[in-house]
Design a protein around this motif. Structure first.
Motif, PDB file in Angstrom:
ATOM      1  N   GLU B  57       2.792   9.651   4.984  1.00  0.00           N
ATOM      2  CA  GLU B  57       3.239   9.774   3.588  1.00  0.00           C
ATOM      3  C   GLU B  57       4.626  10.377   3.501  1.00  0.00           C
ATOM      4  N   GLU B  58       4.921  11.282   4.423  1.00  0.00           N
ATOM      5  CA  GLU B  58       6.283  11.844   4.422  1.00  0.00           C
ATOM      6  C   GLU B  58       7.311  10.769   4.713  1.00  0.00           C
ATOM      7  N   GLU B  59       6.981   9.891   5.676  1.00  0.00           N
ATOM      8  CA  GLU B  59       7.910   8.809   5.991  1.00  0.00           C
ATOM      9  C   GLU B  59       8.100   7.892   4.796  1.00  0.00           C
ATOM     10  N   GLN B  60       6.982   7.606   4.115  1.00  0.00           N
ATOM     11  CA  GLN B  60       7.095   6.723   2.951  1.00  0.00           C
ATOM     12  C   GLN B  60       7.972   7.345   1.876  1.00  0.00           C
ATOM     13  N   LEU B  61       7.807   8.630   1.674  1.00  0.00           N
ATOM     14  CA  LEU B  61       8.630   9.322   0.666  1.00  0.00           C
ATOM     15  C   LEU B  61      10.105   9.245   1.021  1.00  0.00           C
ATOM     16  N   LYS B  62      10.392   9.479   2.321  1.00  0.00           N
ATOM     17  CA  LYS B  62      11.784   9.421   2.772  1.00  0.00           C
ATOM     18  C   LYS B  62      12.367   8.053   2.511  1.00  0.00           C
ATOM     19  N   LYS B  63      11.558   7.045   2.849  1.00  0.00           N
ATOM     20  CA  LYS B  63      12.065   5.679   2.643  1.00  0.00           C
ATOM     21  C   LYS B  63      12.334   5.438   1.178  1.00  0.00           C
ATOM     22  N   LYS B  64      11.426   5.958   0.359  1.00  0.00           N
ATOM     23  CA  LYS B  64      11.606   5.772  -1.087  1.00  0.00           C
ATOM     24  C   LYS B  64      12.898   6.415  -1.566  1.00  0.00           C
ATOM     25  N   MET B  65      13.188   7.597  -1.048  1.00  0.00           N
ATOM     26  CA  MET B  65      14.410   8.284  -1.477  1.00  0.00           C
ATOM     27  C   MET B  65      15.638   7.516  -1.044  1.00  0.00           C
ATOM     28  N   GLU B  66      15.630   7.088   0.227  1.00  0.00           N
ATOM     29  CA  GLU B  66      16.831   6.421   0.749  1.00  0.00           C
ATOM     30  C   GLU B  66      17.047   5.075   0.082  1.00  0.00           C
ATOM     31  N   ASP B  70      11.250  -0.100  -4.310  1.00  0.00           N
ATOM     32  CA  ASP B  70       9.939  -0.076  -3.640  1.00  0.00           C
ATOM     33  C   ASP B  70       9.277  -1.423  -3.822  1.00  0.00           C
ATOM     34  N   GLN B  83      -0.273  16.149   1.165  1.00  0.00           N
ATOM     35  CA  GLN B  83       0.424  17.419   0.960  1.00  0.00           C
ATOM     36  C   GLN B  83      -0.234  18.220  -0.162  1.00  0.00           C
TER      37      GLN B  83
END
Lengths: 174, 243
Positions: B57-66, B70, B83
Motif C-alpha cells: 500500500e505504501e508503494e501504491q500511495l507513492k505511485k499515486k503521488m508521483e 490512477d 497503516q
C-alpha cells in the motif's frame, strides 16, 4: 547372439544365486496399521504407583509451550521417571470478532491459536508425585495452563481421526 | 500394643503456600541473552502478511503521488488501510495499563496481606503457645488417635483459617519432621517429647474473606522465615522448601 543374454547365470551354472542375501536377514513381520490400546497399572499398598499420567500444557504462545514441554520431559529424564510419549494435540484456531456498535458496526478480527502439548508418564511413586508437581508448578511460565490427569481411553481416542466412510459402511451393514 | 511404643506426642503441621503470581525478574545475563536472541530472530525473520500488505500500500500511495493519474481507483483497495489498522492497534495498546508488579503491600511491608511479594512463595506463620512460650510456628494441632496425619494437618489449617479454605494438599506423605524433647521439668514417662510432621498445601484462590480466628498471623517468604522461627525448627523447615 542377441537372443542369448550372455551375463545371466542360469541354474546349472555353479555361480547361480551368488548375490542372494535376503534369506540371511531376520524375517520382517508385516506392520499392522491398527494400534493396541494402552496398559494400566495400579498397585495399592505401601508402594503406591500411579499408572499412566498425562501432563497437558495449553497456551496461546507456541514457543513457551514447546519449551516448557521440553523442560518437563528433560526433568523427568533426569529424575529417571519413565516417559512413554510426548506428543502434541492439534492446534485450535479461534477468531475473535469485536462488534462495535457505536455508529457503524465494525468488526475487528483477531486470530488466536491454542496449542497443547502432552507428556505421558508412567511409574510415578506416590511419595515423589507431590514433589514433582510442586517443581513443575513453581516453574510454570506465564500464560501456560497446566493439567495433570490419568490417561484414559477417551484421551487415546481423541488423538485418532474419525473415519466417516467406515462408519457409514458399518451403519449400512448393521 | 500402643503402650509399648515410644512416648512421643504427635503433631500435624500445615505449611500453606501461596504460589507466585508473576515470574521473577531476569538476571543480567539472562536479559542480555534474551535481547540478543530477539535481535537475531528479528533479522532472520521474513515479512508477515500484514507487513507485506503495508509495503504494497505504501508503494501504491507513492505511485499515486508521483503519477497524478490512477487507472483503477477501486482496483483492490480496501476501505481500511494497513497503516490505519496499525495506528488503531497502537492506540489501543497505549490505553492498556498493566497491573503494577510492586503492590502497595510491598511498599508498606505489610506482612499480613497476601498481595505482597508476587514473585515468590508466601507461607503462613501463626503465633502459638507451647508450654509457657509464645512462638511463631507453622499452624499445628495435636494428632488424635484414629485419624490420618494428613487430616490432622488439614484440621490445623481449618482451626486457624476457617473451614472454607481452597487449599490443595497434594499427597498423603509428610514433607518433613521436627522432633524435640520437652525440658526435664515437664518430662514424664509417657511424655518424653513431641514430633511434628509437616505437610504442604497450595492456596488455590487468594480470597481470604473469612474471619481469622487467631489475630497473629503472617505471610512470609523463605528468606524472612529466619526472623521468626527458632534455629532448629528453621533448619528442618528449610529442608523441604523450594524457592
Amino acid at each position: 547372439d542377441a537372443l542369448l543374454a550372455s551375463h545371466r547365470s542360469y541354474r546349472s551354472r555353479p555361480t547361480h544365486g551368488i548375490g542372494r542375501f535376503k534369506y540371511l536377514l531376520p524375517k520382517e513381520v508385516p506392520k499392522r496399521r491398527k494400534e493396541k490400546v494402552q496398559m494400566k497399572e495400579i498397585s495399592a499398598g505401601t508402594e503406591y504407583q500411579y499408572g499412566d499420567l498425562n501432563i497437558q500444557m495449553t497456551s496461546h504462545d507456541l514457543c513457551l509451550v514447546e519449551h516448557f514441554a521440553q523442560y518437563v520431559h528433560r526433568l523427568c529424564n533426569r529424575l529417571s521417571i519413565r516417559v512413554n510419549e510426548s506428543y502434541a494435540m492439534p492446534t485450535k484456531t479461534n477468531e475473535v470478532l469485536f462488534l462495535e456498535e457505536r455508529g457503524s458496526k465494525m468488526q475487528l478480527d483477531a486470530v488466536l491459536t491454542t496449542h497443547q502439548r502432552v507428556v505421558q508418564i508412567r511409574g510415578l511413586s506416590s511419595t515423589f508425585a507431590p514433589i514433582l508437581l510442586e517443581v513443575i508448578q513453581s516453574s510454570q511460565p506465564e500464560g501456560v495452563h497446566l493439567l495433570m490427569k490419568q490417561h484414559t481411553e477417551a484421551d487415546f481416542k481423541s488423538r485418532l481421526k474419525a473415519r466417516p466412510e467406515l462408519e457409514e459402511l458399518l451403519a449400512e451393514m448393521s | 500394643s500402643a503402650a509399648a511404643r515410644r512416648p512421643w506426642r504427635l503433631f500435624g503441621a500445615m505449611c500453606l503456600l501461596r504460589l507466585p503470581r508473576i515470574t521473577q525478574p531476569l538476571e543480567k545475563e539472562e536479559e542480555e541473552v534474551a535481547a540478543l536472541m530477539e535481535q537475531i530472530e528479528l533479522e532472520r525473520s521474513l515479512y508477515s502478511d500484514h507487513e507485506m500488505r503495508k509495503l504494497e500500500e505504501e508503494e501504491q500511495l507513492k505511485k499515486k503521488m508521483e503519477s497524478l493519474y490512477d487507472e483503477d481507483e477501486a482496483r483492490g483497495k480496501t476501505v481500511i488501510m494497513a497503516q490505519d489498522l496499525e495506528e488503531k492497534w497502537e492506540q489501543k495498546f497505549l490505553r492498556f495499563k498493566a497491573a503494577p508488579r510492586i503492590t502497595d503491600a510491598d511498599k508498606s511491608n505489610d506482612r499480613t496481606s497476601l498481595n505482597r511479594k508476587l514473585d515468590s512463595n508466601l507461607m503462613l506463620l501463626v503465633k502459638q503457645k507451647i508450654g509457657n512460650q509464645e512462638l511463631w510456628l507453622l499452624p499445628q494441632v495435636e494428632w488424635q488417635p484414629g485419624e490420618t496425619l494428613r487430616s490432622t494437618a488439614e484440621r490445623a489449617m481449618a482451626t486457624f483459617l476457617g473451614d472454607h479454605i481452597q487449599a490443595k494438599v497434594l499427597g498423603n506423605a509428610p514433607y518433613g519432621i521436627y522432633k524435640y524433647k520437652f525440658p526435664k521439668a515437664i518430662r514424664t514417662e509417657n511424655n518424653v517429647g513431641a514430633k511434628v510432621f509437616f505437610f504442604k498445601a497450595f492456596l488455590q484462590s487468594s480470597d481470604l474473606s473469612q474471619a481469622q480466628l487467631k489475630a497473629d498471623y503472617l505471610w512470609v517468604t523463605k528468606k524472612e522465615l529466619g526472623d521468626y522461627l527458632q534455629s532448629e525448627y528453621l533448619k528442618k523447615v528449610n529442608r523441604f522448601l523450594l524457592d
